[in-house]
Design an enzyme around this catalytic site. Sequence first.
Site, PDB file in Angstrom:
ATOM      1  N   ASP A 296      -3.710  -4.544   5.604  1.00 14.77           N
ATOM      2  CA  ASP A 296      -3.480  -6.131   4.997  1.00 14.77           C
ATOM      3  C   ASP A 296      -4.697  -6.892   5.703  1.00 14.77           C
ATOM      4  O   ASP A 296      -5.360  -7.900   4.832  1.00 14.77           O
ATOM      5  CB  ASP A 296      -2.146  -6.883   5.224  1.00 14.77           C
TER       6      ASP A 296
HETATM    7  C1  LIG Z   1      -3.271  -1.156  -0.443  1.00 17.25           C
HETATM    8  S1  LIG Z   1      -2.778  -1.587   1.128  1.00 17.25           S
HETATM    9  C2  LIG Z   1      -1.145  -2.309   0.939  1.00 17.25           C
HETATM   10  C3  LIG Z   1      -0.559  -2.742   1.997  1.00 17.25           C
HETATM   11  O1  LIG Z   1       0.496  -3.938   1.799  1.00 17.25           O
HETATM   12  C4  LIG Z   1       1.733  -3.828   2.122  1.00 17.25           C
HETATM   13  O2  LIG Z   1       2.461  -4.713   2.705  1.00 17.25           O
HETATM   14  P1  LIG Z   1       3.489  -5.524   1.451  1.00 17.25           P
HETATM   15  O3  LIG Z   1       4.196  -4.517   0.481  1.00 17.25           O
HETATM   16  O4  LIG Z   1       4.050  -6.552   2.288  1.00 17.25           O
HETATM   17  O5  LIG Z   1       2.634  -6.317   0.593  1.00 17.25           O
HETATM   18  C5  LIG Z   1       1.623  -2.817   3.402  1.00 17.25           C
HETATM   19  O6  LIG Z   1       1.327  -3.454   4.443  1.00 17.25           O
HETATM   20  C6  LIG Z   1       0.425  -1.748   2.571  1.00 17.25           C
HETATM   21  O7  LIG Z   1      -0.264  -1.270   3.791  1.00 17.25           O
END
Ligand SMILES: CSC[C@H]1O[C@H](OP(=O)(O)O)[C@H](O)[C@@H]1O
Length: 355
Positions: A249
């Site tokens: 992220d």
């Molecule tokens: C393509 S990286 C996506 C990344 O985002 C996710 O977090 P969230 O589902 O809370 O938006 C997770 O950290 C992933 O690695």
Amino acid sequence: MVLQSIKFDVEFGLLEILDQLLLPEKTQYIKIKGVEDGWSVINKMQVRGAPAIAIVGSLSLAVEIWKEEFQDKKTLLREIEGKLNYLISARPTAVNMKLAADELLELAIQLSRDETCSTRDMKKNFIDAITMMLDKDIADNKNIGKHGSDAILSNLQSQETTIKVLTHCNTGSLATAGYGTALGVVRRLHEMKRLDRVYLTETRPYNQGARLTAFEMVHDKVPATLICDSMVAYLFQKKHIQAVLVGADRVAMNGDTANKIGTYQIACLAALHDVPFYVCAPFTSIDSSKSSGDSIVIEERPEHEMTYIAGKRIAAPGISVWNPAFDVTPAKFIRGIITERGVFECSDLKNQLNL
Ligand SMILES: CSC[C@H]1O[C@H](OP(=O)(O)O)[C@H](O)[C@@H]1O
């Protein structure tokens, strides 16, 4: 049929996102009419994933300004700046929306200063730039897949022909414009017939793994096995896992990486079991303003997201809850950052950004 998490055609004012809170039971799209809808679906995690947040947020601005007429470029620029700042506030940890907003604002400023550019042209050129984000993200992910698979296969012993990997959370077509980052490497290995199996954690409490990654892998017929988050150490002990692949992220300049909660403990276990641990991320997830992970803001999500599953309470009423949505993995645990430009050691990131 390709899994489509985003439907977009600005000419028809069309922006719809797949409601990821309803997967895998229901496939239902939500119409996005403007930035308020965009902010809401990001904040509620009906769409999530660092790249997807930036893309859907920016597209929500595109469909909003497409419908409006602006009396002059100054008014359009003021509208763009205000709405980009609003979209950044939807979720704090992923850097992608902030970086996209910075680039789009810079473009809008340049267009507003260009005396040969009319207000109508400024609006069209601005929207075209947002539209291009979709294709660029998919191209970046395909390159991440290629560089990542080459790097991982180069680690194999001569007699090993296929590879078992572990991934965490969801980094596929449901977290990006398509194909995915860490899951893009998995898809590439599968396309090359070099993937033995991908193990995926359920990724409590939102269950991105069990609900989303499993959905994508079954849809694409990729050999995949779901495990509980608590099984990772035993998996390393009993199965010959040859790489861990996670998304990001926000990657700091020293390589410290903010990613889904649970990533840091997987990295610790990978180090203990000598399993190469890779972060897979486009340069749109790298934050040159952060020298280390110490200052990355970690979002804390509502307690009901931990104490309920599918609307059913699973934790005693009255129990206190701590629900950080991310953690930060120190660079020392990361073998390499797999990007669309190649695979880099954490110590090399600054050079790659010419800083
Ligand atoms: C393509 S990286 C996506 C990344 O985002 C996710 O977090 P969230 O589902 O809370 O938006 C997770 O950290 C992933 O690695």
